[in-house]
Design a protein around this motif. Structure first.
Motif, mmCIF file in Angstrom:
data_model
loop_
_atom_site.group_PDB
_atom_site.id
_atom_site.type_symbol
_atom_site.label_atom_id
_atom_site.label_comp_id
_atom_site.label_asym_id
_atom_site.label_seq_id
_atom_site.Cartn_x
_atom_site.Cartn_y
_atom_site.Cartn_z
ATOM 1 N N ARG A 10 29.605 35.379 70.967
ATOM 2 C CA ARG A 10 28.661 34.886 71.975
ATOM 3 C C ARG A 10 27.268 35.435 71.705
ATOM 4 N NH1 ARG A 10 31.921 35.649 77.657
ATOM 5 N NH2 ARG A 10 33.779 34.486 77.073
ATOM 6 N N ALA A 13 23.131 37.248 76.613
ATOM 7 C CA ALA A 13 22.819 36.447 77.797
ATOM 8 C C ALA A 13 21.396 36.665 78.279
ATOM 9 C CB ALA A 13 23.799 36.783 78.918
ATOM 10 N N ALA A 19 18.301 30.689 76.452
ATOM 11 C CA ALA A 19 19.722 30.925 76.734
ATOM 12 C C ALA A 19 20.174 30.077 77.916
ATOM 13 C CB ALA A 19 19.971 32.402 77.018
ATOM 14 N N ASN A 23 23.068 27.445 77.650
ATOM 15 C CA ASN A 23 24.264 27.579 78.485
ATOM 16 C C ASN A 23 24.513 26.323 79.304
ATOM 17 O OD1 ASN A 23 24.860 30.161 77.603
ATOM 18 N ND2 ASN A 23 23.758 31.167 79.271
ATOM 19 N N ARG A 24 23.423 25.749 79.832
ATOM 20 C CA ARG A 24 23.600 24.533 80.644
ATOM 21 C C ARG A 24 24.145 23.390 79.791
ATOM 22 N NH1 ARG A 24 21.994 19.832 82.864
ATOM 23 N NH2 ARG A 24 22.065 19.723 85.138
ATOM 24 N N LEU A 27 27.743 23.965 79.173
ATOM 25 C CA LEU A 27 28.535 23.717 80.377
ATOM 26 C C LEU A 27 28.706 22.225 80.648
ATOM 27 C CD1 LEU A 27 27.115 26.544 82.645
ATOM 28 C CD2 LEU A 27 29.535 26.225 82.063
ATOM 29 N N ALA A 48 34.084 26.890 82.482
ATOM 30 C CA ALA A 48 33.438 28.108 82.004
ATOM 31 C C ALA A 48 34.113 28.617 80.737
ATOM 32 C CB ALA A 48 33.474 29.179 83.100
ATOM 33 N N VAL A 53 31.316 30.855 78.517
ATOM 34 C CA VAL A 53 30.440 31.646 79.386
ATOM 35 C C VAL A 53 31.258 32.187 80.550
ATOM 36 C CG1 VAL A 53 28.432 30.229 78.792
ATOM 37 C CG2 VAL A 53 29.740 29.697 80.856
ATOM 38 N N GLY A 54 30.687 33.145 81.251
ATOM 39 C CA GLY A 54 31.358 33.717 82.407
ATOM 40 C C GLY A 54 31.195 32.847 83.647
ATOM 41 N N VAL A 57 27.646 32.687 85.110
ATOM 42 C CA VAL A 57 26.739 31.738 84.454
ATOM 43 C C VAL A 57 27.022 30.325 84.945
ATOM 44 C CG1 VAL A 57 26.067 30.723 82.235
ATOM 45 C CG2 VAL A 57 26.431 33.191 82.425
#
Length: 201
Positions: A10, A13, A19, A23-24, A27, A48, A53-54, A57
Motif C-alpha cells: 500500500r 495514506a 492519495a 483512494n476514491r 473505491l 474496502a 483501504v481501511g 478511508v
C-alpha cells in the motif's frame, strides 16, 4: 519523484489530495465490481477490502451505502452519456454500451428499476434521476419512426430487457440481453464499454 510503497504493497495514506483521489478511484472501481457480483446490498467492508483501504478511508469518501451506490451508478450513466455524445454515435451504438452495462452490473439493472428501490429513498430518488438521464441519452439518437419511438415504448423495452438479464456469468447475461433485444426486433451495436475497441470477428 518516486513514492515509497510499504511492505504490504500500500502507498502511504498521508500524501494529501493525490492519495484521496487515488483512494476514491480505487473505491469506486471496487464498489462497481462488488455490486456487480453481489447486488446493492453487498457489505461495504467487502468494498474496502477489494480497494485495499481501511474502513475509515471508505467512510471518509462514502459515509453510507447510498453515496457508494450513487458514485457507481453515476459512472455507468456517464459512460452512456459519453457514448451518446460521441462523434458519429447512433442509436445502435448507444444501445450496445447500455447492454454492456446491463450484463456487467446488477447495480445498474437496479437503477433501471428505480421504482422498486424500496425504503432507501435517497437511493431511489437518485436512481430515478439517473434513469431519466439514460433515457435522454438514448432518445437523442432514436430515429423518427423507429419501433421504440412511440410513447413509453423505449423505457418499457429497456426495462423488459434488463429484467431478462440474469445468469451466473457475464457472458450468459450478455447472451440473454441480446436475445431479448432480438425478440423485440431491435438492432444493437457492439456490446462494449464506451471507448473500448470492437471485438475481432
Amino acid at each position: 519523484m518516486a513514492q515509497h510503497i510499504g511492505q504490504d504493497g500500500r502507498r502511504p495514506a498521508n500524501d494529501g489530495p493525490k492519495a484521496a483521489a487515488r483512494n476514491r478511484a480505487a473505491l469506486v472501481a471496487a464498489a462497481r465490481e462488488v455490486f456487480a457480483e453481489h447486488g446493492l446490498e453487498a457489505p461495504l467492508s467487502a468494498i474496502a477490502r477489494r480497494a485495499g483501504v481501511g474502513q475509515g478511508v471508505l467512510y471518509r469518501h462514502f459515509p453510507d451505502r447510498s453515496t457508494a451506490v450513487a458514485a457507481v451508478l453515476e459512472e455507468n450513466v456517464r459512460q452512456i452519456e459519453q457514448a451518446a455524445a460521441d462523434e458519429g454515435a447512433d442509436f445502435d451504438a448507444v444501445l450496445g454500451v447500455l447492454t454492456w452495462h446491463l450484463a456487467e452490473s446488477a447495480a445498474f439493472i437496479g437503477l433501471l428499476h428505480a421504482d422498486r428501490a424500496g425504503g432507501r429513498s435517497g437511493i431511489r430518488a437518485h436512481a430515478l434521476a439517473l434513469s431519466g438521464r439514460v433515457e435522454r441519452a438514448l432518445r437523442k439518437h432514436l430515429p423518427r419512426g423507429h419501433r421504440l419511438s412511440e410513447g413509453d415504448d423505449l423505457v418499457l423495452c429497456v426495462a423488459m430487457v434488463s429484467a431478462a438479464v440474469i445468469g451466473p456469468t457475464r457472458e450468459e447475461r450478455e447472451h440473454r440481453a441480446l436475445a431479448a433485444w432480438r425478440l423485440l426486433g431491435v438492432e444493437v451495436g457492439p456490446v462494449r464499454a464506451f471507448g473500448a475497441p470492437a471485438a475481432g470477428p
